[in-house]
Design a protein around this motif. Structure first.
Motif, PDB file in Angstrom:
ATOM      1  N   PRO A  29       0.714  -1.056   0.029  1.00 25.94           N
ATOM      2  CA  PRO A  29      -0.071  -0.046   0.007  1.00 25.94           C
ATOM      3  C   PRO A  29       0.939   1.377  -0.069  1.00 25.94           C
ATOM      4  CG  PRO A  29      -0.893  -1.701   1.422  1.00 25.94           C
ATOM      5  CD  PRO A  29       0.399  -2.015   1.148  1.00 25.94           C
ATOM      6  N   MET A  30       1.952   1.364   0.742  1.00 21.18           N
ATOM      7  CA  MET A  30       2.865   2.448   0.848  1.00 21.18           C
ATOM      8  C   MET A  30       3.440   2.824  -0.821  1.00 21.18           C
ATOM      9  SD  MET A  30       4.749   2.024   4.270  1.00 21.18           S
ATOM     10  CE  MET A  30       5.756   3.507   4.149  1.00 21.18           C
ATOM     11  N   MET A  31       3.837   1.584  -1.291  1.00 19.61           N
ATOM     12  CA  MET A  31       4.554   1.652  -2.770  1.00 19.61           C
ATOM     13  C   MET A  31       3.167   2.272  -3.585  1.00 19.61           C
ATOM     14  SD  MET A  31       6.572  -1.744  -3.076  1.00 19.61           S
ATOM     15  CE  MET A  31       7.151  -1.470  -4.626  1.00 19.61           C
ATOM     16  N   LYS A  32       2.039   1.839  -3.663  1.00 18.72           N
ATOM     17  CA  LYS A  32       0.980   2.405  -4.279  1.00 18.72           C
ATOM     18  C   LYS A  32       0.539   3.861  -4.045  1.00 18.72           C
ATOM     19  CE  LYS A  32      -2.585  -0.596  -5.110  1.00 18.72           C
ATOM     20  NZ  LYS A  32      -3.724  -1.334  -4.807  1.00 18.72           N
ATOM     21  N   LEU A  33       0.839   4.152  -2.989  1.00 13.92           N
ATOM     22  CA  LEU A  33       0.419   5.506  -2.569  1.00 13.92           C
ATOM     23  C   LEU A  33       1.757   6.418  -2.927  1.00 13.92           C
ATOM     24  CD1 LEU A  33      -1.525   5.241   0.543  1.00 13.92           C
ATOM     25  CD2 LEU A  33      -2.234   5.843  -1.522  1.00 13.92           C
ATOM     26  N   ARG A  34       2.894   5.743  -3.413  1.00 10.97           N
ATOM     27  CA  ARG A  34       4.070   6.643  -3.522  1.00 10.97           C
ATOM     28  C   ARG A  34       4.747   7.045  -2.274  1.00 10.97           C
ATOM     29  NH1 ARG A  34       5.112   7.323  -9.417  1.00 10.97           N
ATOM     30  NH2 ARG A  34       3.671   5.817 -10.255  1.00 10.97           N
ATOM     31  N   MET A  35       4.145   6.410  -1.434  1.00  8.71           N
ATOM     32  CA  MET A  35       4.922   6.836   0.084  1.00  8.71           C
ATOM     33  C   MET A  35       6.336   6.413   0.134  1.00  8.71           C
ATOM     34  SD  MET A  35       1.594   6.779   2.460  1.00  8.71           S
ATOM     35  CE  MET A  35       2.704   6.984   4.154  1.00  8.71           C
ATOM     36  N   ALA A  36       6.510   5.149  -0.571  1.00 12.50           N
ATOM     37  CA  ALA A  36       7.806   4.342  -0.501  1.00 12.50           C
ATOM     38  C   ALA A  36       8.203   4.267  -1.873  1.00 12.50           C
ATOM     39  CB  ALA A  36       7.663   2.868   0.133  1.00 12.50           C
ATOM     40  N   ASP A  37       9.545   4.288  -2.244  1.00 14.41           N
ATOM     41  CA  ASP A  37       9.976   4.089  -3.567  1.00 14.41           C
ATOM     42  C   ASP A  37      11.031   3.099  -3.452  1.00 14.41           C
ATOM     43  OD1 ASP A  37      11.016   4.299  -5.933  1.00 14.41           O
ATOM     44  OD2 ASP A  37      12.273   6.004  -5.644  1.00 14.41           O
ATOM     45  N   VAL A  38      10.498   1.847  -4.087  1.00 15.19           N
ATOM     46  CA  VAL A  38      11.526   0.528  -3.818  1.00 15.19           C
ATOM     47  C   VAL A  38      11.818   0.123  -5.129  1.00 15.19           C
ATOM     48  CG1 VAL A  38      11.329  -1.588  -2.795  1.00 15.19           C
ATOM     49  CG2 VAL A  38      10.040   0.111  -1.822  1.00 15.19           C
ATOM     50  N   PRO A  39      13.036   0.473  -5.684  1.00 20.46           N
ATOM     51  CA  PRO A  39      13.504   0.148  -6.893  1.00 20.46           C
ATOM     52  C   PRO A  39      13.673  -1.540  -7.076  1.00 20.46           C
ATOM     53  CG  PRO A  39      14.685   2.127  -6.366  1.00 20.46           C
ATOM     54  CD  PRO A  39      13.929   1.424  -4.935  1.00 20.46           C
ATOM     55  N   HIS A  40      13.924  -2.152  -6.011  1.00 18.92           N
ATOM     56  CA  HIS A  40      14.257  -3.680  -5.890  1.00 18.92           C
ATOM     57  C   HIS A  40      13.267  -4.120  -4.764  1.00 18.92           C
ATOM     58  CE1 HIS A  40      17.718  -2.982  -8.589  1.00 18.92           C
ATOM     59  NE2 HIS A  40      17.780  -2.043  -8.070  1.00 18.92           N
ATOM     60  N   LEU A  41      12.436  -5.063  -5.173  1.00 20.62           N
ATOM     61  CA  LEU A  41      11.661  -5.527  -4.392  1.00 20.62           C
ATOM     62  C   LEU A  41      11.778  -7.465  -4.463  1.00 20.62           C
ATOM     63  CD1 LEU A  41       8.831  -5.129  -2.453  1.00 20.62           C
ATOM     64  CD2 LEU A  41       7.565  -5.774  -4.525  1.00 20.62           C
ATOM     65  N   ILE A  42      12.121  -7.752  -3.119  1.00 16.32           N
ATOM     66  CA  ILE A  42      12.353  -9.141  -2.852  1.00 16.32           C
ATOM     67  C   ILE A  42      11.212  -9.859  -2.238  1.00 16.32           C
ATOM     68  CG2 ILE A  42      14.074 -10.517  -1.821  1.00 16.32           C
ATOM     69  CD1 ILE A  42      15.999  -7.957  -1.734  1.00 16.32           C
TER      70      ILE A  42
END
Length: 284
Positions: free
Chosen positions: A39-52
């Motif tokens: 949810p944080m990524m979808k709201l652009r509250m978290a920028d995660v270039p590499h997701l594991i």
């Protein structure tokens, strides 16, 4: 909204996870059930270039109760916490809290590791783990280390975990006495406006041990040692409970948001703590 572009990885062992974390550092994040980070990524509250994604990593799930210690794998879901007869017998407060997290759909995917590792002050398990004086097992390039839950949280979304480490397990001593997890929220599925985790031991009509932690009332969970001290050695009479509430109110630092103004949150915190103390005492 949709997340920013990211690279997706699905390793099958811890060595693979650590290798990716070492390569990409702060640009990489681990996802377990996904209900905290996605949810944080979808709201652009978290920028995660590499997701594991660690769904395929073996050995990170399961619940063990042995020699007076509870050990829970980080990938254990909230639903598994609820369904475990051994865990309910040893630490029923876990089931009570897990049943108040979101809704069944979330609980079937959301993991205890994701709940505690993300550093979200609104999550339920961090405060509960502080109440239980739990330890978090972290694994990284230099091997394994343990961090007390009471020392793990530094600020909102900031923890003692290093960028190259992954949380693998949670452990705590089997608690004694009465317990309660009380939570006030606006609607089913919402974060707490205020929540309280309480453990009490009563002997001869007096409280001989207390532990109190509060959720979503500061930028970290709050283990209120002063509130517990106010109850210890008393019969939990009105004056003692009043003192515990006042001590807790001195430890929290709520902010105004869409769950209400500061004074409302402080009122909710006091009400919830009183309820939790009363319920824990009735079970002690």
């Amino acid at each position: 909204m949709i997340p920013a572009k990211f690279e997706y990885y699905r390793p099958t062992d811890l060595a693979g996870v650590i290798s990716i974390l070492e390569e990409h550092g702060d640009d990489a994040r681990v996802v377990a059930g996904g209900h905290s980070l996605i949810p944080m990524m979808k709201l652009r509250m978290a920028d995660v270039p590499h997701l594991i994604d660690i769904q395929d990593v073996e050995g990170l799930s399961g619940i063990s109760v042995s020699d007076g210690t509870v050990t829970i794998g980080a990938m254990t879901t909230q639903a598994e916490l609820i369904d475990s007869a051994d865990l309910t017998a040893a630490a029923p407060i876990l089931r009570e809290a897990a049943l108040q997290i979101a809704d069944p759909q979330v609980r079937y995917m959301g993991t205890i590791g994701g709940n505690v590792a993300n550093g979200d002050p609104g999550n339920d398990m961090p405060g509960l783990m502080q109440c239980l004086d739990a330890s978090f097992t972290l694994f990284g390039p230099d091997g394994e280390r343990k961090v007390p839950a009471r020392d793990f949280y530094e600020a909102a979304y900031m923890t003692e975990r290093e960028d190259e480490e992954i949380l693998t397990a949670i452990s705590f001593a089997v608690p004694n006495g009465g317990y309660a997890y009380e939570k006030q929220k606006r609607k089913i599925g919402d974060y707490a406006t205020a929540a309280a985790a309480v453990q009490l031991v009563m002997e001869g009509g007096n409280c001989t041990f207390a532990s109190i932690a509060m959720t979503n009332l500061s930028d970290t969970p709050i283990w209120s040692e002063a509130a517990a001290d106010a109850l210890t050695g008393t019969s939990l009479d009105g004056a003692a409970v009043d003192a515990a509430v006042e001590a807790m109110l001195g430890d929290i630092d709520p902010t105004e948001d869409n769950r209400g103004p500061i004074e409302f949150k402080r009122h909710a915190a006091a009400t919830i703590l009183r309820r939790a103390i009363a319920r824990a005492a009735s079970r002690a």
